[in-house]
Scaffold this active site. Structure first.
Site, PDB file in Angstrom:
ATOM      1  N   THR A  98       0.862  -1.178   0.000  1.00  0.00           N
ATOM      2  CA  THR A  98       0.000   0.000   0.000  1.00  0.00           C
ATOM      3  C   THR A  98       0.902   1.232   0.000  1.00  0.00           C
ATOM      4  OG1 THR A  98      -1.713  -1.187   1.249  1.00  0.00           O
ATOM      5  CG2 THR A  98      -1.849   1.219   1.190  1.00  0.00           C
ATOM      6  N   LYS A 173      -7.805   1.270  -1.824  1.00  0.00           N
ATOM      7  CA  LYS A 173      -7.305   0.788  -0.531  1.00  0.00           C
ATOM      8  C   LYS A 173      -7.249   1.919   0.477  1.00  0.00           C
ATOM      9  CE  LYS A 173      -5.206  -2.011   2.428  1.00  0.00           C
ATOM     10  NZ  LYS A 173      -3.896  -2.629   2.212  1.00  0.00           N
TER      11      LYS A 173
END
Length: 282
Positions: A98, A173
């Site tokens: 991420t 995300k």
């Protein structure tokens, strides 16, 4: 390449989530090449068909798909810079970390210049989800590249969501995690209100889990006897809330999420810092 021949997958980042992902890949019959900074990280794969790369250059040269699952932008950039020069045209790099969406877009442009495609595919579900094959994969990339790597994702996922071009997986995300943090903050306030009113905590938790106030964030917060125990998760969520704020800046769409989540996450950090000081004194 014949469709019957499975692509060789390289994997970097054998942590609590990446490790089980890699095991699912090799156990599904894909040729797997691993690299880790610490040789001990490769020991759990001694009972599998996975092979170890001599270095990242060797991994890049041997693989059709290289998956990166390290902690942050700097780590992704380091691995990318090491593997890309050795990769052949038509191969692909998958970013499971991420990171900032702009980093993915920049890396994709660099890779495209030498005929390599980038797909960003951050995941949600943690180590247990990876081990069970139920991770959610949030994907950004060209349709043909996503189709090519989908069979790999299917080894460890329960849901694969293709959300747009490169970077879209990261954007999704970040929003998801900011929403999770905000839900936990709201759950924390709700549990505090219930306690102030003298309600039985266990009974109240079961009530909410079956009622309209429920959320995954509530269930996570309700399982914690002390919110300070969420320190590691809070640090990860704080990073993602910060990244989302950097992407959207002062956009009102993110203001509520940020303003709800940040004080809660900062409180956990403060509690942890206090606990650390107490530990150092004892």
């Amino acid at each position: 390449m014949s469709p019957a021949i499975k692509p060789t997958v390289g994997f970097v980042g054998l942590g609590s989530q990446g490790g089980p992902m890699a095991r699912r890949i090799v156990e599904a019959g894909f040729p797997l090449v691993l690299w880790a900074r610490r040789p001990q990280a490769l020991e759990p794969y001694a009972d599998t068909a996975a092979q170890a790369a001599l270095d990242l250059d060797d991994l890049g040269a041997r693989c059709d798909i290289v998956a990166i699952c390290v902690v942050d932008d700097a780590g992704v950039r380091q691995v990318f810079d090491a593997v890309l020069p050795a990769m052949r045209g038509g191969t692909r790099i998958v970013i499971h970390s991420t990171i900032h969406p702009d980093t993915c877009v920049a890396l994709a442009a660099e890779a495209a210049a030498v005929g390599v495609a980038v797909v960003d595919a951050p995941v949600s579900g943690g180590g247990p989800g990876a081990a069970a094959g139920t991770l959610t994969v949030m994907v950004g990339g060209e349709a043909a590249d996503v189709a090519a790597v989908r069979p790999i994702f299917e080894t460890f996922s329960g849901l694969i969501a293709h959300l747009g071009g490169v970077g879209a997986g990261q954007l999704a995300k970040l929003v998801n995690n900011a929403q999770m943090a905000a839900n936990m903050a709201i759950a924390d306030s709700g549990l505090g209100a219930a306690a102030a009113l003298g309600l039985d905590r266990a009974a109240y938790v079961e009530l909410v889990k079956a009622s309209s106030g429920r959320s995954f964030g509530f269930e996570v917060r309700a399982r914690l006897p002390d919110v300070a125990l969420f320190g590691h998760g809070a640090r990860l969520l704080e990073k993602d809330v910060g990244l989302l704020s950097a992407v959207l800046k002062d956009n009102p769409a993110t203001a509520f999420l940020r303003d709800t989540a940040q004080p809660f996450l900062e409180r956990i950090a403060h509690l942890q810092a206090g606990a650390q000081v107490q530990g150092d004194k004892s």
